[in-house]
Structure formats: C-alpha cells, structure tokens
Design a protein around this motif. Structure first.
Motif, PDB file in Angstrom:
ATOM      1  N   LEU A 215       0.378  -1.165   0.059  1.00  0.00           N
ATOM      2  CA  LEU A 215       0.156   0.300  -0.190  1.00  0.00           C
ATOM      3  C   LEU A 215       0.722   1.255   0.039  1.00  0.00           C
TER       4      LEU A 215
ATOM      5  N   LEU B 297       3.904   1.008  -6.753  1.00  0.00           N
ATOM      6  CA  LEU B 297       2.876  -0.118  -7.571  1.00  0.00           C
ATOM      7  C   LEU B 297       1.799   0.248  -8.323  1.00  0.00           C
ATOM      8  N   PRO B 298       1.831  -0.208  -9.644  1.00  0.00           N
ATOM      9  CA  PRO B 298       1.099   0.745 -10.915  1.00  0.00           C
ATOM     10  C   PRO B 298      -0.909   0.062 -10.371  1.00  0.00           C
ATOM     11  N   PRO B 299      -1.435   0.781 -10.780  1.00  0.00           N
ATOM     12  CA  PRO B 299      -2.701   1.634 -11.220  1.00  0.00           C
ATOM     13  C   PRO B 299      -3.636   0.330 -10.851  1.00  0.00           C
ATOM     14  N   ALA B 300      -4.242  -0.445 -11.604  1.00  0.00           N
ATOM     15  CA  ALA B 300      -4.232  -2.027 -11.735  1.00  0.00           C
ATOM     16  C   ALA B 300      -4.125  -3.029 -10.457  1.00  0.00           C
TER      17      ALA B 300
ATOM     18  N   CYS C 290      -2.553  -1.880  -8.629  1.00  0.00           N
ATOM     19  CA  CYS C 290      -3.053  -1.308  -7.197  1.00  0.00           C
ATOM     20  C   CYS C 290      -4.550  -1.211  -6.174  1.00  0.00           C
ATOM     21  N   ARG C 291      -5.053  -0.879  -7.556  1.00  0.00           N
ATOM     22  CA  ARG C 291      -6.930  -1.167  -7.034  1.00  0.00           C
ATOM     23  C   ARG C 291      -6.882  -2.603  -7.060  1.00  0.00           C
TER      24      ARG C 291
ATOM     25  N   LEU D 241      -6.246  -2.569  -3.162  1.00  0.00           N
ATOM     26  CA  LEU D 241      -7.876  -1.899  -2.445  1.00  0.00           C
ATOM     27  C   LEU D 241      -8.612  -3.055  -1.844  1.00  0.00           C
ATOM     28  N   GLN D 242      -9.425  -3.829  -2.930  1.00  0.00           N
ATOM     29  CA  GLN D 242     -10.429  -4.191  -3.233  1.00  0.00           C
ATOM     30  C   GLN D 242      -9.920  -5.399  -2.028  1.00  0.00           C
TER      31      GLN D 242
ATOM     32  N   LEU E 292      -9.404  -4.045   1.314  1.00  0.00           N
ATOM     33  CA  LEU E 292     -10.549  -2.926   2.278  1.00  0.00           C
ATOM     34  C   LEU E 292     -12.345  -3.137   1.897  1.00  0.00           C
ATOM     35  N   ARG E 293     -12.760  -4.197   0.618  1.00  0.00           N
ATOM     36  CA  ARG E 293     -13.592  -4.220   0.547  1.00  0.00           C
ATOM     37  C   ARG E 293     -14.711  -4.994   2.108  1.00  0.00           C
TER      38      ARG E 293
END
Lengths: 355, 555
Positions: free
Chosen positions: A88, A93-96, A98-99, A102-103, A106-107
């Motif tokens: 984190l 870390l690239p966006p894809a 990273c998403r 996060l999912q 955190l989700r």
C-alpha cells in the motif's frame, strides 16, 4: 518437507520486492498471486505453531542469508498484514494492481486472515484523540505511552528470538550476532529516544522477571542484549545516565547487577570532577559545556540509590564511605565532595525516618 | 431522512459545509458539534457508499464533483475516523473512486491523492505529518502499524486511567485531584471510541469518577452513548461501572428499563426460563439492590402495567423480575446491604415479610391464609381512601404473584375453609369495592369453586360436565371471568379428571385472544414454578408443555 522449506525461503524475497521499485512490473494477477502466497504462509503458521521442531526448521530457513533484519517463524503469521501494508505504501505499484490490492484489503468480505484495517484506522485515530496534552518538548511524561509501546514491541521481538533460539551451540558467536542485530534495530531511533525505549524495556522486563514469567534465568536473551548494548560504549552509557531520572536508574540498578558497577563508576567520575567554590559555598562543574551532572543532580542520584533495596543501599553507602576515606576522611564540608554527599544523603534519610 | 437510492444533493452540501466548518476538530465547540452528528454522518456515508459501489470512478466524479473534498476533510477528522464503522465506510468509498486505468493526469492525481489518504489512515506516520522516524523502527522489528497502534492505544488508556485514578487514592489530598475540566475533556474524546474494546478500562474509570463535585462531570451525551452501547451489547462493562452509570444518570436507567420491557414483550416467549435469562443479563435486578434504582424501576413497571391495563405478559415480567431481584439480593455478599423489607413501604411490613418467604410444600395453605388475613386487615380496616394507596397494596400482591398461583392450586387440592384463599384471588382480580364489586366477585367465585371442588376427585370427566358445572353459577362481572379462568386452568392441571380433557377444554375457552394470553401466562408460570421446585410431577409437566405448544402455535 524440503519443498515446504523451499517455499518458505521465498518469503524474505517477496517482502523485499514488495518494498522495492520492482513492483512497477506487477499487474493485477501478479498481485493476486502475491496475496495468495501471503495467505498460504499464514496458513502454514497456523498449522505449525504448536509443533516446535517444524517451527524451528522453518525459522532457521527464514534466517539464512539475511543481510537485513532476520525474519523468524512469527513473520509467517503476520504475512498478510506485512505484505498488504508494504504494498500500500509503495508508490511504484501500478494502478491496476493497486486497485486489486485495495479491493482485497478493504472491501467488505475481505477474509478473516486479512488484517482488520478498519480497526487499525480506528486505533490510529484513537491515539490521536487520547494523546496527552502537548507539553514542553523533551518532557519525558508526554512521550510515555509512545515510548512504552515501542519498548513493548522491542521486548516482544526479543522474546520471540529467545523462543526460537537454538539451545546451546555457538554461544559466543551468537551473542555477538544478536548484539549487532539489536544495535541495528536501535539505530532506527534517534539516540535520546532509543535510550528511553531501552530504559522502558528494561523496566518492563524487570516486572516480568519478578513475577517469574520467564523460566530461563534472567531472561538472558531479552535483557542481556539490551544491557550489552547500553554498556558497549562509554559515551552511550553516560548519555543514558544523564538523560534518565535518578529513581528509574536506581530501580534498574537494583534489579540488573551488571548495571551497578558501571553506574557507580560513572557517578564517581562525575563527582570527582566537581570543584568547591568557597565564596559561594557550593560545588560546581569545572568544565562548562561537558555532559555532566551538577551537584544537585548528583546528590539526587545517590539519594535514590540509597532508598533502594537493602543490597543496593548497602553497596552505595559502602562505596561512598570508601571514597570519603580515600579522599582524606574529612568530617567538615567543603573539602571532599564525598564527605558532603554522604552527609546530605544521611540527612535526607534521617528526615524521612522521622516523618 | 428520505430513503432514496440517490443521495439527495441537499444533504451532500450540508455535510460538506459541516466538514469544512469542523476542520480538524481542534476547538472545543467543533469537537462537541462533531460528536453530536456522528451517527447521522455515518448513515450518510453509508448511503454514499451504496450509491458509489455501482459506479466506476468517472461516473462517481461526475455525479459528486465535490466528493473528493468531502472525503478528504473527513479523513483528517479523528473524531470521524474513530467512530464506530465510519472509517470502514470512508475507506470503501475511497476504494470506489480509485481508477485502475487512469486515462489522464487528473485521474492519476486522484489516484495518488487516494493513496496518500490511505497511507495517512493506515501507516505508522504521525497524524499530521509523514514523519518516518517510528516507521523504520517498527518495520525493522518486523511489525506493522497494526501492532504499533494496538500497543500505543493500550498504553495511552493506561496513562489516562492512572491520571484519572490519581484523585481516588488520595482522598484527602486535594491538590492531587484531577480538575473537572480534564475529566470532561477526556470523556469528550472518548465519545467516538466507546465501542473500541481497548477503551473499556478508561470507560470504567470515568464512570466511577466523581471528583467530589456536586455537578455531573460527565456530559450527558457521553453517558447516553455508553448506555446505548451497553444495551445493544456492543460493549461489556463491570457491574460496578454500569450501576455507577445508572445511579448518576436517570435517563439511562429509564431507557434501560424500557428497553428490557420492549425486548421481552416483543420476543416469542417459549418459557419463563428464557425470560429470566434475559432479565438477569440486563443487570437490572442486581442493580435494584440500590434503593434509588429499585424505586425508579418500580415506577416504570407500575406505569407500564397501568398503560397496558394489566396485560398478563407485563405482569409476568414483573413477577420474574421481583423473584430475580430477591435472589440477587440474597446472593449479595456485601456487608452494608439493606434488609429486603426496606425496599417496600413500611406501612405494609408484616405482609411484605410474609410474601418474601419462599413457598414450601407443607403448611402452604396455612401461610396463605395468614397472608390473606393480613391483606384483608390492611385493605378493610385501614383508611384506604385513595386509589393510589389501594394500587400500592394490590401491586405488592401482584408482584409476588407466585402466591396467587399456589392459592388457586391449594384451593382445589386442600378442601378445607376456602374463604381466605378465595378472598385473596378475589382481591387480585377485583381490588376495588366501592360498589361492592369485590364482594360480588367473592360470591360468584364461591359458586364456581363449590362446583369445581365437587368434580375434583372424579377420575372420569367430560367437557360437557365441566362446562355445565361452570355455567351453573351466574357470573355477571368480567373480573369473575378472569378468576374463573384461573381456577379452571388450575383445575385442569391438577385434577386427575381434568388431565384427560385439558386440551379440548382449553381450546374451547381460549376462543378469545384475551383468555388465550391469560392461560398462556399461567401455563408458563406453572411450568417455571414446578421446575424451580424440582417437583417430580412428570404428568403435570408434560401436560403443561403440550398445552403450551398448542397454544403458542395458535398465536
């Protein structure tokens, strides 16, 4: 078994990569795999926790060839949190990926193995809300909870080491290794902070020893390295004794016999350098600007020592008497700092007894 | 709030204004204001999340252009982050806004900003800055910020507890006393954190903190919030702490009692043991050892009874409560406790003492006669003029209602001199006598009783026989109806002939829902009584359970 050890040996590498710029190349599936590995390691930890021999084997494998901080078996149990949080904070870390991270972290529906990040955020906010009121900088009381928390983590880590240490074999070499490792740890903090943390740690460990929580004599692997680190350099030890209050030092000296002689020696050295000013009728430091104690502070230190348990009290009095004699055995003030100190200490002890 | 699926635009602006006004919540006013709005804010965030989760990040920004500002400001407000589940919802929202394929610099910037916010919330940097000092130490140890903050919060709680307790050991040393403003301040900061388990020691210390001031130190919002959390079982506190809360904050005690009543009235009762469990868990019977608490709870029970016109469920709850209260009082080992009779009016002392005796199997009738005679003396001879006085006496009997059930049983089993016991029941069902209602009830009841007693030893009985017997007496009053139902049910349970026709007869009399509730309550009470006394009358127990099953299915 060999296959298992091979897998476990991947962990240090994985953690190292997660903190480095190499994650730039990661995509979402790669990240998914990394998190899978973390979950797998945590699963291993759960399985082998109660099996000492396998635990030891895994621990040893993790330690091999480690330049940085050695990892232990325990790290397997913390894998998901370690990895997740490290990734984190890693901006590379690239966006894809990273998403995806996060999912999964955190989700809702994040599995029970994942660290409870909501609880972490809540506790961090709590620490902000409950923080003691800002006091003048450097005041020890204001920092106390933080210092204690760091001390507790340090102790916990040292205890983990103790539990996983190999009994017997390579004693001397191991002790040196351990000292280097502890030194490396404490270097991460600014010196005054490190000294306070060590003091708090020794204080807490003393409490543990007294309750007989640690079976091994003196909790050698826990307090030992800390004391060695303290006494390793004269400068460091002197800074330690200057920084901390006399009462704390006295209680540590009471419990840790290794501290008594150097502490008394230090106080002696400082005392010897005091000069008497007959015009003003008091003792003062000869060299200005050097890190030393003033007469009042010195007296307070000896006072605290003499209020300690019988053994400490006895040793301190004996030392003072000896110094007094060596210095000429005077009975009037102003000639020997030791005479005066002894007189002051006895006066304050008598006052206490009368109350 | 309107429950639209779309979040009303008006609300959004309202909350954004609020968030801007609060800033980082550094002044006392803003802090108090935040605390007041925390629950609604959490609901609002939940609504936003529900909307966001169906969109991608681009749509989200189009729909809520200012959402970044709102979330950003809220993330820096420790009261908001510390509260209940708000931090979770905020992080989920941030997650929704993160784009996995940023197309332009704006999106890249947004992503970076979201990462920063999350790091601010989760990493071990200081709240205000990104100071790396402690960070490297913790990672060198192989721990995470999760470990660090866990230790840190525990240590802070410990520090605060020590600070607040400072004044409690130095009773006479006034200089050491913690100033009231400090206690108040700490309680304000704790408000969002009440359901965080680490805080429990601090909550307990606060609840026992008096400081000698005559005014309440703790804010009523704080006390309310703690009470709510306790009632919803979100936190667990020691008995001393919760009693302390109820003693110092009347609204909390009232809320707790009403909550208990609501709970019990709304659940589908399957047995009184279940009810007793719930009542015991509420800690109210134990708390009632404090006479002040006893009085308040009593008032609420009396009101509940009056408002529901003496509903049998409420009466049963009061009876169970009273039993548990007496039990808790007897189990209490404290030295300075009041004698039980002190909780009840001193005008009724001899009666109270008689009622407090545990019912025993032998000499029951004798004792009941004694109770009845004392009651009669009180009611008839004294100058009971007001409704209130009469109600007090009636309530006393009613709450120890186990004696009434035993009276009905004894009436049928032991046939000598029924008048005293009948009078007891008549008084319960018809306390007032200005127009001779009670006297009339007594007469009618005697009629029914005479019929039933004749049939008691019959081993073979038919429904028709019983019906005929009951209808022989002309009962004009509704009170007598209730009394009759009581006697009839007891008859069916305790006579050999009655067992056979019990099912059928009860289906017959419970045609109306009123009677059904009464009979149900009586069956529950009987089952409870038999179980507590450890009686071996298996037949009766089985019969009661069968009847209850049938009846509860009907409802």
């Amino acid at each position: 078994m060999e296959a298992l050890l091979e897998q476990v040996a991947q962990l240090p590498g994985l953690l190292a990569v997660s903190r480095s710029a190499l994650v730039r190349a990661w995509d979402a599936p790669t990240l998914g795999r990394a998190l899978e590995w973390a979950r797998y390691f945590q699963h291993l930890h759960g399985r082998f926790r109660a099996r000492p021999r396998l635990r030891a084997a895994l621990g040893r494998r993790l330690r091999q060839g480690q330049p940085g901080s050695p990892l232990g078996f325990r790290h397997l149990g913390r894998c998901a949190a370690l990895l997740g949080l490290a990734l984190l904070e890693n901006r590379a870390l690239p966006p894809a990926a990273c998403r995806r991270l996060l999912q999964s972290l955190l989700r809702p529906g994040a599995a029970a193995e994942a660290p409870s990040l909501a609880l972490l955020a809540r506790r961090k906010a709590a620490s902000r809300l409950l923080a003691p009121a800002p006091r003048p900088a450097g005041s020890p009381a204001a920092l106390e909870p933080q210092v204690r928390a760091e001390a507790q983590m340090l102790l916990a880590r040292l205890r983990e080491e103790e539990e996983e240490a190999e009994p017997g074999g390579g004693r001397a070499g191991e002790a040196r290794e351990r000292l280097r490792w502890v030194a490396g740890l404490l270097e991460q903090l600014p010196q005054p902070r490190a000294l306070r943390v060590v003091a708090a740690a020794l204080q807490q460990q003393r409490g543990g020893d007294e309750e007989g929580l640690r079976g091994r004599a003196g909790g050698g692997h826990v307090a030992g390295p800390l004391l060695s680190w303290l006494l390793e350099s004269q400068e460091r030890f002197s800074a330690f004794c200057l920084l901390l209050p006399g009462s704390l030092l006295a209680s540590l000296a009471a419990h840790y016999s290794q501290l008594r002689p150097p502490y008394l020696d230090l106080l002696t050295a400082w005392g010897s350098r005091l000069l008497y000013d007959p015009l003003q009728g008091r003792w003062h430091n000869s060299c200005l600007g050097e890190a030393e104690l003033s007469w009042e502070e010195l007296r307070e230190r000896f006072d605290c020592l003499c209020r300690g348990p019988a053994l400490l009290r006895g040793q301190t009095r004996a030392a003072l008497e000896l110094l007094k004699v060596q210095d000429g055995d005077f009975h009037i003030c102003g000639l020997s700092v030791w005479t005066d100190l002894l007189m002051e200490v006895e006066k304050s002890l008598r006052k206490e007894e009368e109350q | 709030m309107a429950q639209d699926t779309a979040v009303p635009k008006l609300n959004f602006e309202y909350w954004l204004d609020k968030a801007t006004e609060w800033g980082q919540a550094t002044t006392l006013e803003s802090q108090k204001d935040v605390c007041r709005h925390l629950p609604q804010l959490q609901e609002f965030l939940q609504q936003i999340y529900e909307t966001l989760k169906h969109m991608n990040s681009i749509e989200a920004i189009q729909q809520f252009p200012l959402i970044g500002q709102l979330l950003g400001r809220l993330c820096w407000n420790p009261f908001v982050i510390g509260y209940d589940e708000s931090q979770k919802t905020l992080m989920w929202c941030l997650c929704c806004l993160y784009s996995s394929e940023p197309q332009n610099p704006v999106e890249l910037k947004a992503n970076s900003w979201i990462r920063s916010l999350l790091c601010h919330l989760l990493s071990s940097s200081k709240w205000e800055s990104n100071e790396a000092g402690t960070n490297t130490f913790i990672s060198a140890l192989g721990y995470t910020s999760a470990d660090y903050y866990s230790h840190l919060v525990k240590n802070m709680v410990l520090s605060l507890v020590t600070e607040l307790k400072g004044n409690q050991f130095n009773g006479l040393n006034i200089q050491e006393r913690v100033p009231a403003s400090r206690v108040s301040e700490v309680s304000l900061f704790c408000l969002p954190l009440i359901t965080l388990p680490d805080l429990t020691p601090l909550l307990e210390t606060l609840l026992l903190c008096h400081g000698g001031a005559s005014q309440e130190l703790l804010s009523s919002e704080f006390l309310d919030a703690v009470n709510e959390a306790f009632l919803k079982k979100k936190i667990s506190l020691s008995e001393t702490a919760i009693f302390g809360l109820w003693l110092r904050h009347l609204p909390s005690l009232e809320k707790a009692t009403l909550y208990l009543l609501d709970q019990l009235v709304s659940i589908q009762m399957t047995s009184l043991e279940e009810v007793a469990c719930v009542v015991k868990d509420s800690l109210l019977p134990q708390a009632a050892s404090h006479p002040a608490i006893f009085r308040v709870v009593d008032e609420i029970f009396k009101n509940a009874l009056l408002e529901t016109d003496g509903a049998p469920e409420v009466m049963t709850i009061i009876q169970v409560f009273t039993q548990l209260f007496v039990q808790a009082h007897q189990n209490n080992n404290k030295q300075h406790k009041f004698p039980l009779k002190a909780y009840f009016s001193r005008h009724h002392q001899p009666l109270v003492i008689a009622l407090l005796r545990r019912p025993f199997s032998t000499h029951c009738s004798q004792h009941l006669k004694h109770i009845s005679e004392m009651l009669k003396t009180l009611v008839e001879d004294e100058s009971i003029r007001s409704f209130v006085d009469l109600f007090e006496i009636w309530f006393l009997i009613a709450r120890f209602g186990e004696w009434l059930d035993i009276a009905a049983e004894q009436l049928l089993k032991a046939s000598a001199e029924p008048d005293a016991l009948l009078w007891l029941l008549a008084f319960y069902y018809s306390p007032q006598n200005e127009n001779q209602q009670r006297t009339q009830t007594m007469v009618e009841a005697r009629g029914v009783y005479d019929q039933l007693v004749m049939l008691f030893s019959c081993t073979v009985l038919s429904v028709k026989d019983l019906q005929a017997a009951v209808h022989k007496t002309d009962t004009k009053q509704s009170c007598t109806q209730h009394l009759t139902t009581h006697l009839l049910t007891s008859f069916l349970l305790f006579s050999s002939g009655g067992h056979m026709i019990a099912q059928e007869f009860i289906s017959h009399i419970t045609g109306t829902s009123d009677a059904s509730k009464e009979v149900c309550s009586l069956l529950f009470r009987t089952a409870y009584r038999i179980n507590r006394n450890g009686e071996r009358n298996q037949r009766t127990v089985k019969l009661v359970n069968d009847l209850l099953q049938k009846l509860t299915l009907k409802v």
